[in-house]
Motif scaffolding. Sequence first.
Motif, PDB file in Angstrom:
ATOM      1  N   ASP A 159      -3.599  -3.022  47.488  1.00 29.90           N
ATOM      2  CA  ASP A 159      -4.755  -2.494  48.219  1.00 29.90           C
ATOM      3  C   ASP A 159      -5.207  -3.454  49.316  1.00 29.90           C
ATOM      4  O   ASP A 159      -5.652  -3.020  50.389  1.00 29.90           O
ATOM      5  N   LEU A 160      -5.124  -4.751  49.054  1.00 27.49           N
ATOM      6  CA  LEU A 160      -5.526  -5.731  50.070  1.00 27.49           C
ATOM      7  C   LEU A 160      -4.666  -5.580  51.326  1.00 27.49           C
ATOM      8  O   LEU A 160      -5.177  -5.671  52.455  1.00 27.49           O
ATOM      9  N   THR A 161      -3.393  -5.369  51.149  1.00 23.77           N
ATOM     10  CA  THR A 161      -2.510  -5.222  52.308  1.00 23.77           C
ATOM     11  C   THR A 161      -2.895  -4.014  53.141  1.00 23.77           C
ATOM     12  O   THR A 161      -2.897  -4.068  54.382  1.00 23.77           O
ATOM     13  N   LEU A 162      -3.236  -2.913  52.468  1.00 26.02           N
ATOM     14  CA  LEU A 162      -3.623  -1.704  53.202  1.00 26.02           C
ATOM     15  C   LEU A 162      -5.036  -1.806  53.776  1.00 26.02           C
ATOM     16  O   LEU A 162      -5.339  -1.208  54.810  1.00 26.02           O
ATOM     17  N   ALA A 163      -5.908  -2.568  53.106  1.00 24.13           N
ATOM     18  CA  ALA A 163      -7.311  -2.618  53.526  1.00 24.13           C
ATOM     19  C   ALA A 163      -7.478  -3.179  54.925  1.00 24.13           C
ATOM     20  O   ALA A 163      -8.439  -2.823  55.630  1.00 24.13           O
ATOM     21  N   VAL A 164      -6.575  -4.078  55.357  1.00 22.72           N
ATOM     22  CA  VAL A 164      -6.723  -4.695  56.678  1.00 22.72           C
ATOM     23  C   VAL A 164      -5.913  -3.951  57.733  1.00 22.72           C
ATOM     24  O   VAL A 164      -5.771  -4.429  58.861  1.00 22.72           O
ATOM     25  N   ARG A 165      -5.372  -2.793  57.359  1.00 29.53           N
ATOM     26  CA  ARG A 165      -4.668  -1.962  58.338  1.00 29.53           C
ATOM     27  C   ARG A 165      -5.591  -0.862  58.827  1.00 29.53           C
ATOM     28  O   ARG A 165      -6.420  -0.349  58.084  1.00 29.53           O
ATOM     29  N   ARG A 166      -5.431  -0.516  60.080  1.00 25.63           N
ATOM     30  CA  ARG A 166      -6.302   0.451  60.725  1.00 25.63           C
ATOM     31  C   ARG A 166      -6.138   1.842  60.095  1.00 25.63           C
ATOM     32  O   ARG A 166      -5.037   2.299  59.804  1.00 25.63           O
ATOM     33  N   HIS A 167      -7.303   2.501  59.907  1.00 23.31           N
ATOM     34  CA  HIS A 167      -7.371   3.869  59.394  1.00 23.31           C
ATOM     35  C   HIS A 167      -6.810   3.989  57.986  1.00 23.31           C
ATOM     36  O   HIS A 167      -6.241   5.021  57.627  1.00 23.31           O
ATOM     37  N   CYS A 168      -6.987   2.963  57.183  1.00 28.42           N
ATOM     38  CA  CYS A 168      -6.647   3.036  55.768  1.00 28.42           C
ATOM     39  C   CYS A 168      -7.951   2.961  54.973  1.00 28.42           C
ATOM     40  O   CYS A 168      -8.741   2.020  55.142  1.00 28.42           O
ATOM     41  N   THR A 169      -8.204   3.939  54.120  1.00 28.47           N
ATOM     42  CA  THR A 169      -9.452   3.990  53.374  1.00 28.47           C
ATOM     43  C   THR A 169      -9.229   4.688  52.047  1.00 28.47           C
ATOM     44  O   THR A 169      -8.322   5.522  51.900  1.00 28.47           O
ATOM     45  N   SER A 170     -10.049   4.346  51.062  1.00 27.29           N
ATOM     46  CA  SER A 170     -10.005   4.990  49.751  1.00 27.29           C
ATOM     47  C   SER A 170     -11.118   6.009  49.593  1.00 27.29           C
ATOM     48  O   SER A 170     -11.292   6.577  48.516  1.00 27.29           O
ATOM     49  N   LYS A 171     -11.873   6.277  50.672  1.00 25.08           N
ATOM     50  CA  LYS A 171     -13.110   7.047  50.551  1.00 25.08           C
ATOM     51  C   LYS A 171     -13.033   8.453  51.143  1.00 25.08           C
ATOM     52  O   LYS A 171     -13.990   9.210  51.064  1.00 25.08           O
ATOM     53  N   LEU A 172     -11.899   8.788  51.736  1.00 22.71           N
ATOM     54  CA  LEU A 172     -11.799  10.075  52.409  1.00 22.71           C
ATOM     55  C   LEU A 172     -10.383  10.595  52.274  1.00 22.71           C
ATOM     56  O   LEU A 172      -9.413   9.862  52.462  1.00 22.71           O
ATOM     57  N   ASP A 173     -10.275  11.875  51.948  1.00 23.39           N
ATOM     58  CA  ASP A 173      -8.956  12.498  51.862  1.00 23.39           C
ATOM     59  C   ASP A 173      -8.621  13.201  53.171  1.00 23.39           C
ATOM     60  O   ASP A 173      -7.849  12.702  53.981  1.00 23.39           O
TER      61      ASP A 173
END
Length: 645
Positions: free
Chosen positions: A67-81
């Motif tokens: 998740d850390l790797t994806l968190a710092v990438r643009r337009h990656c979020t766990s809050k919206l489908d």
Amino acid sequence: MVIRQLPETLINQIAAGEVIERPASAAKELIENALDAGARRIEIATAGGGKTLLRITDDGCGMSPEDLTLAVRRHCTSKLDSDLNAIRTLGFRGEALPSIGSVSRLRITSRPQAAGEGAEILLEGGRLTPVRPAAANRGTIVEVRDLFFATPARLKFMKTERAEAAAISEVVRRMAIAFPAVRFVLSGTDRTTVEFAATGDDRLERIAQVLGRDFRENALEIDAEREDVALTGFIGLPTFNRGNSLQQYAFVNGRPVQDRLIFQALRAAYAETIPQGRYPVAVLSIAIDPALVDVNVHPAKADVRFRDPGLVRGLIIGAIRQALATGGDRASSTGASGLMRAFRPEGAAAPAAAQPARPFGFHRSEAPPGDWSLERSPYRPYAPADGAFAGNPAAATSASAPFGSPDPFAAGLAESAPAQSYADSVQAAFSSLLTPSARADAPLAPPDPEALRHPLGAARAQIHENYIVAQTEDGLVIVDQHAAHERLVFETLRKGLRERPVTAQTLLIPDIVDLPEEDCDRLMEQAEAFRPLGLSIERFGPGAIAVRETPAMLGKVDVPGLIRSLADELAEWDTANGLSARLEHVAATMACHGSVRSGRRLRIEEMNALLREMEATPGSGQCNHGRPTYIALKLSDIERLFGRS
């Protein structure tokens, strides 16, 4: 011209220009992430106003190395489908972390509860360092250092450290109000710490932590609902106002917003009760179906757009006015505290050793050591320059008598009560100076016990021909008779405006006002609503309005200006309250000139009649200009002034 794809780092830096405007913007985004992660304790540490260091520590769910790797990438979020109509979290765009990392030195350390160890990732000026193991408690630590070091041009536009630190503090305050079940701790370079302890469901207690205890004592609760919109919160009494709008907070589905519609509705609701240049204190929370509000207007998510703005505005104004009508007439506690400060002696805070106690009305004689008057007491009676003591003409020479010479006043005391103690002598001297009206054998008639049970009590006196002093069961009330009667007259006139049509004056020659066709259409839709207010309009071609009658109360009126103002109001808010506001302004002016004037002496019966009318009239707690009409002082406050409690 060749079209080419921009580098990812440059794309993130461009996005950072919209998302991260200053350190407070970064703090807002990171705190929102912590709240979305379910944190119950959030610590914010800053240095250099957030430009040098901004560290957010939370006890949320944490992130895995993947998740850390994806968190710092643009337009990656766990809050919206995929549905923008179902946004129920504070963040959803997936831009904050990559934007911050592109213009600063970003370090994220996190550990989920079930993981045995944590992980850490670094992002410096957009350059990513692979994830590595790290020791960490449950939750996440986001550390931002040297914000905007990669974009020096933006760094030049930052304000002073104090200003940037104050902006971060304001962000924390807003988040603390929105989430009372979360504990917030803010620390800065000066080693001072501000902590907002969690209050659970007690929202008013959290608001009091942020706005001060005075707000709790002067707050009115708001709870209203209309169609699919619910409004809750607390508003301050009209007399509990401020010189700026910094203590006005609005939230939509838990999200702090700076929406112009909400704050203009708040101002309109208080328009009749607060002086010009003063602002109410309020915390308003709107709960609405996410499909009926757009929070994606701006990357900062501070602005929102409602599908039905007229409904929201009407709900806010109606709910606040209803609360003010039912509970806004009581005096604010700040009036009593200000009165107590005014009465408190200047030297009250001085050490006791510097101010020896002494009988009232006596001062220490400037005699040489060992030479005392009045039975060798260190005090002697004080006499005015003309020596005129009521009930004791013999004391006329005491003021000018040299020290050591016979004092007629003291001699009289010695002859009348040679065996009395010093305290008895002083009491006897004080009794002889009382005026007949204040003597125990001529008491003031006691008030009617039934009248004391009224909120404003029973009138006891009028001072300076303007202020009524009334006694209640547990204190006293001071009423400004002119301001109070002015409000009563205004309410009577306003009631007449609402219950019967306003008298209209017919224009000899109708005024023709040229307007855009869409404005004419809006005005004609409200033509029937204008008629009871004394305004008669007709369509005069596709782009003009003919005005045939105007309200007689307005006298000579700028017809084109009035019509254009109404058209502008309809275009912006779909309402036309400007005419009613003008009529009420005229009524307020008439009330001011037709009320009881300062300097008029009133009989006790007139004072009591005024008090009873105030109790029965909504809004009587403040005059038409927003000033308080009375101040209440509890008996406990009075006893505190005299050191009896």
